[in-house]
Design an enzyme around this catalytic site. Structure first.
Site: not given
Length: 296
Positions: A16, A77, A86-87, A165, A216-217, A225-227
């Protein structure tokens, strides 16, 4: 008048990837056009998002957190929209701050639009890489009920999990069922996520192990993706798909993340964070406030 070049770094957490713009005094004025230009993988540098590192005292929206964190993560973004948390990004930013000497190793609080997050880096790395841990907080399940996600001609129920988020998480038997995630899956009801949502597809691969893909948006499908990893764990636990565990492995296309879950549901995300390049930018869309104080 020719603007001087501005430093940047490129880093990633489990694939990422992000552009880091150090801006301690808050002199940069990021526009949507600038963000989109920088993140374009053909005509720019290319990234899943931008992390602007600015002192909390230099940006009004972070001023209330100045007493608890020196640095603010201004996350954008790649479509130019503003992000809250963002994780993977916050771990990459912490790696940069520590390895460039801007912050000491150890406990590192970083302010975000979702609040202050506490990061831990055991020691600086001369190779600009190594694992980083961040306290992600507790997942929230704000509803509403009846959310569905449609992809590859199929529709599934989804759970809304907020990790700073919003995420809509779908539990599958096989990640291939999600099909091609180049375009965003459809979500109903239409008004459930007025500011957009990241959509995660998760599969249980054994006790304490999850496979994950995320659209992801504002970014499309990302390598990790961490979150989203934390949201997927919350969804699996809520659905009772597996006995609750105190640690999980989450396998994403770009690599593996580890999540520890405390008895009160607080989650700690650990994974790789690496800085792979540093340089300077020469862009006509780079806007600098020359009246702002220059950082020491």
């Amino acid at each position: 008048m020719t603007r001087p070049p501005h430093p940047f770094a490129k880093g990633h957490g489990a694939g990422n990837d992000f552009l880091i713009l150090p801006d301690p005094a808050g002199r940069l004025r990021l526009t949507g056009e600038m963000v989109r230009s920088l993140c374009d993988r053909r005509t720019g540098i290319g990234a899943d998002g931008i992390l602007r590192a600015v002192h909390t005292t230099a940006v009004p929206e972070a001023a209330s957190m100045a007493g608890e964190a020196e640095w603010f993560m201004d996350y954008r973004n790649p479509d130019g929209t503003v992000g809250a948390m963002c994780g993977n990004g916050i771990r990459v930013l912490a790696r940069y701050l520590v390895d460039t000497g801007l912050s000491p190793a150890g406990a590192l609080p970083i302010a975000t639009r979702a609040g202050t997050r506490h990061v831990h880096i055991p020691h600086p790395s001369t190779r600009f890489r190594g694992e980083v841990t961040v306290k992600m907080g507790r997942p929230e399940l704000p509803g509403p009920d009846g959310i569905t996600v449609t992809a590859a001609g199929r529709t599934w129920p989804a759970l809304h999990v907020d990790m700073g988020n919003p995420h809509a998480v779908v539990l599958l038997d096989d990640l291939g069922q999600a099909g091609d995630l180049t375009t965003a899956p459809a979500v109903t009801p239409a008004g459930a996520f007025p500011h957009g949502v990241s959509i995660g597809f998760a599969v249980l691969r054994g006790p304490g192990r999850i496979g994950l893909r995320v659209h992801e948006r504002g970014a499309g499908e990302t390598r990790a993706c961490g979150t989203g990893a934390c949201a997927a764990i919350a969804a699996v636990r809520t659905a009772g798909r597996t006995a609750a565990a105190d640690s999980y492995l989450v396998d994403a296309p770009g690599g593996r993340l580890r999540v520890a879950v405390l008895p009160d549901d607080t989650m700690y995300l650990t994974g790789p964070a690496a800085i792979v390049a540093q340089g300077t930018l020469h862009l006509a869309t780079l806007e600098v406030d020359t009246d702002a104080a220059v950082a020491a």
